[in-house]
Design a protein around this motif. Structure first.
Motif, PDB file in Angstrom:
ATOM      1  N   ASP A 545       0.839  -1.194   0.000  1.00 34.80           N
ATOM      2  CA  ASP A 545       0.000   0.000   0.000  1.00 34.80           C
ATOM      3  C   ASP A 545       0.876   1.249   0.000  1.00 34.80           C
ATOM      4  OD1 ASP A 545      -2.186  -1.646   0.108  1.00 34.80           O
ATOM      5  OD2 ASP A 545      -2.396  -1.520   2.295  1.00 34.80           O
ATOM      6  N   ASP A 546       0.307   2.363  -0.478  1.00 36.74           N
ATOM      7  CA  ASP A 546       1.035   3.631  -0.489  1.00 36.74           C
ATOM      8  C   ASP A 546       1.418   4.037   0.934  1.00 36.74           C
ATOM      9  OD1 ASP A 546       0.694   3.709  -3.176  1.00 36.74           O
ATOM     10  OD2 ASP A 546      -0.923   5.181  -3.174  1.00 36.74           O
ATOM     11  N   SER A 565       4.948   0.080  -3.319  1.00 29.48           N
ATOM     12  CA  SER A 565       3.695   0.468  -3.973  1.00 29.48           C
ATOM     13  C   SER A 565       3.936   0.773  -5.445  1.00 29.48           C
ATOM     14  CB  SER A 565       3.105   1.697  -3.273  1.00 29.48           C
ATOM     15  OG  SER A 565       2.019   2.213  -4.002  1.00 29.48           O
ATOM     16  N   LYS A 569       2.388  -1.253  -8.876  1.00 31.31           N
ATOM     17  CA  LYS A 569       1.626  -0.556  -9.916  1.00 31.31           C
ATOM     18  C   LYS A 569       2.333  -0.624 -11.266  1.00 31.31           C
ATOM     19  CE  LYS A 569      -0.574   2.584  -6.630  1.00 31.31           C
ATOM     20  NZ  LYS A 569      -0.715   3.965  -6.143  1.00 31.31           N
TER      21      LYS A 569
END
Length: 738
Positions: A545-546, A565, A569
């Motif tokens: 997660d960010d 993160s 992506k």
């Protein structure tokens, strides 16, 4: 919205003038029939008063009676009027159908003026219905051809439509041929009719948009001002509102945010003034649409009743029973339709309100995202510029032989901090671009051994700081070259390796293996293995997660928590995914797979370039280099970088002086900063390209490469060098082009 308003005015005023001129020219063929002419005039008048229901009823009467008297002129006009009413209530498919029917009559009877009007109407309905600019323009051009043949002033209304289409479709260069016609349209007397005022204001607006897209900002500003002045003399608030919105977006694109905000306020104020009138018109349109449907159904019923009455003469008893049955069925159907329409209209009103709220929220979110992106881009640019000075001067000091071990250690730490800060900035920009869908996969040929060597070299300083040994292990069956996106793959491996180094217990291994998927297609598997504390099972999803940071040892918590993160992506963009195997106390293994498109490059010859380190420095001796840079520290860094290469360096700090030097002095390569006083780098490059089409000019900037690459190429730049850069990168760039 303003295009719909303009279309309404053009339809009404142009139709009156066309109908009058057409009648005068055709009067020698068709004698005026008073009661048909009155129906035509009354229908036009009701259309002008927004009573579309009555206007269309009169047009239907005109159509029926003109067919009965076999008068083609009035039949063609009746279809055009019906099309105009359909277009006014935004029933574009029906409007297009009526225009086409009118055209069939016009072609048979050579009604040229009305044919011209109908072609323009068809073009408008097509673009308003589904934004098919190409098909719409084909009809506009037919109308324009007729207008030119007849020397009809209606040509300027058609040109406005064509120009609007092309500007909406981002084809400003194609508007150039109509520039003079648009200028002429702005000279029309606005006192004669509201339509003239609308046409003049719209012509100024189109010229402003055209000059804005062509980057002729002074002319764009002037025409925006005139467009507003024309409407302010006799306020037309709805059109003023839309023009102010265009002006606000124009100033925003030029980064004049205060002016953009000012014109946005003007847009809102004018919109508030016409909103009540707009609601009234919309209610009239919805009411007209409903009444027209009811009228057409009633007309169908009337025809059916007429047939029944004719049958009554043959069989009175049967017809009476049939009449009662049909009447009952029709009543039930009408009741059902009425109830459904009532529910439908209520649902439409609710949906319209919800859609407006969604559009407003979406617009606000887009503005906020744009402001955020602009802020991040500006901040990164402002950080990179001084960072270039810090990293560059640090590198120069480390090359000095007379430096104490203590100071060398301090300088090493300073260089590490600079490189870490640069890596952090790059990560933030990557994350921002991913969130805005600005990153596209661009496949290219990658020399795999060289690529892996670059990764290995990039992490050595971090490994040394953390006292960690990084080992690279490659499969003997690896291909020499692969096809992939080198920038994305580099960022993925760099983030994974840096992350492993931070949390390892002294050892990190990077493995690259050649494997096959279930279909026997070749793939590459990348593994990054550390011997750190490991990650608990319940935390393994969270770490991607960010801004997420998880560590068993709080003493080694560092970084922003965006590296993994970004990896997740970026792999998603490459149709892959990151996988993790970890056990607390034993370490972690991060791995992923990508397709190995080796078969696509079998015919590509290997590049046999001489390695940078093996090229002697004196290979650049005597090269004439012009450096245009306004920052004193950056000028000093470049000067020191090139000192050992014995080039002839000329440095200038002003854009105008730099341009004069490039135009008149002897030089082999130019290093040009993008943001400099007097003239920016793009303007300098364009001017120099007129004299020297092929000489190498390198754009030097602290902006992101993807943000300026195309713009630099269009201006005539040969390549781009991103700050901060090393001495080796600078020398490699110069050797590449001289």
């Amino acid at each position: 919205m303003i295009k719909i308003i303009l279309s309404f005015f053009l339809c009404f005023i142009s139709y009156i003038s066309v109908a009058q001129e057409s009648y005068e020219k055709e009067n020698n063929v068709f004698q005026e029939i008073p009661h048909l002419q009155k129906l035509l005039d009354d229908s036009i008048e009701e259309y002008y008063d927004y009573d579309f229901n009555t206007s269309r009823k009169l047009a239907l009467r005109l159509l029926k009676e003109s067919f009965d008297t076999k008068h083609a002129y009035y039949s063609a006009n009746a279809y055009s009027l019906m099309a105009m009413n359909d277009e006014a209530i935004r029933d574009y498919p029906s409007a297009k159908e009526k225009y086409i029917k009118s055209n069939m009559i016009c072609l048979e009877n050579n009604f040229a003026e009305l044919l011209m009007f109908n072609y323009n109407g068809i073009g408008s309905t097509i673009v308003l219905e589904n934004q098919d600019y190409e098909k719409s323009e084909s009809f506009y051009k037919k109308a324009l051809h007729i207008a030119d043949s007849l020397r009809d002033p209606f040509k300027y209304d058609i040109i406005v439509n064509i120009a609007w289409n092309r500007l909406d479709n981002k084809q400003a260069k194609k508007v150039t041929r109509y520039e003079e016609d648009l200028k002429f349209s702005t000279t029309i007397n606005v006192e004669k009719h509201t339509h003239n005022r609308t046409l003049v204001s719209t012509s100024h607006l189109l010229l402003a948009r055209y000059y804005g897209q062509m980057q002729k900002f002074a002319l764009a500003d002037s025409n925006f001002r005139k467009a507003i002045e024309v409407l302010n003399e006799q306020p037309l608030y709805e059109q003023l509102s839309e023009i102010y919105l265009y002006k606000s977006n124009y100033e925003k694109a030029r980064r004049n945010y205060e002016k953009s905000y000012e014109y946005l306020n003007y847009h809102i104020k004018n919109k508030e003034k016409f909103i009540d009138e707009d609601i009234r018109k919309r209610l009239m349109i919805e009411n007209a649409r409903y009444k027209l449907n009811e009228y057409e159904r009633a007309l169908v019923m009337s025809n059916r009743e007429k047939v029944l009455m004719e049958d009554l003469a043959e069989s009175k008893t049967r017809t009476v029973w049939l009449y009662f049955v049909i009447s009952f069925i029709l009543c039930v159907v009408i009741l059902i339709i009425f109830r459904k329409n009532k529910v439908k209209n209520k649902l439409i009103r609710t949906l319209n309100i919800s859609n407006e709220e969604i559009k407003k929220a979406k617009k606000e979110a887009e503005i906020a995202a744009e402001i955020k992106a602009e802020f991040i881009s500006n901040i990164s640019h402002e950080i990179r510029t001084p960072l270039h000075g810090v990293v560059g001067i640090t590198s120069l000091l480390l090359e000095e032989s007379e430096i104490s071990k203590k100071n060398k250690k301090l300088l090493d730490s300073l260089r590490f901090s600079g490189n870490y800060l640069l890596h952090l900035i790059n990560n933030i920009l990557f994350l921002n671009k991913i969130d805005r869908n600005k990153i596209k996969v661009k496949n290219e040929v990658i020399d795999l051994p060289s690529f892996l060597d670059h990764i290995f070299a990039a992490v050595q300083f971090s490994a040394k700081k953390h006292q960690c040994e990084v080992v690279l292990k490659t499969d003997a069956n690896l291909p020499q070259q692969i096809i992939s996106d080198s920038s994305i793959l580099y960022e993925i491996l760099l983030n994974l390796t840096e992350n492993a180094i931070k949390f390892s217990q002294g050892s990190v291994r990077v493995e690259v293996n050649a494997i096959q998927d279930t279909n026997q297609n070749p793939k590459l598997q990348f593994k990054v293995i550390d011997n750190g504390a490991g990650i608990p099972k319940d935390k393994q999803e969270m770490i991607f997660d960010d801004f997420s940071q998880i560590s068993m040892d709080k003493s080694i918590m560092e970084g922003t928590g965006i590296g993994l993160s970004i990896v997740k992506k970026l792999l998603s963009l490459m149709n892959s995914e990151i996988q993790l195997e970890s056990e607390v106390g034993k370490g972690s293994i991060f791995f992923f797979e990508i397709a190995c498109k080796e078969d696509l490059i079998k015919e590509i010859a290997k590049k046999k370039s001489l390695p940078l380190n093996s090229l002697p420095l004196n290979s650049l001796k005597g090269i004439e280099v012009i450096h245009i840079e306004d920052n004193r520290i950056n000028r000093l860094v470049v000067e020191k970088f090139l000192a050992t290469a014995e080039v002839n360096l000329k440095t200038l700090e002003d854009g105008q002086l730099g341009l004069e030097a490039l135009q008149h002095d002897n030089w082999d390569i130019a290093l040009i900063d993008i943001n400099i006083p007097s003239l920016n780098g793009y303007q300098i490059a364009k001017a120099v390209r007129e004299i020297y089409p092929t000489k190498p000019m390198i754009a030097v900037t602290a902006s992101e490469l993807n943000e300026i690459k195309e713009k630099a190429k269009d201006a005539g730049m040969t390549d781009v060098l991103i700050k901060p850069f090393s001495k080796e990168c600078l020398l490699e760039m110069i050797r590449k082009y001289v």
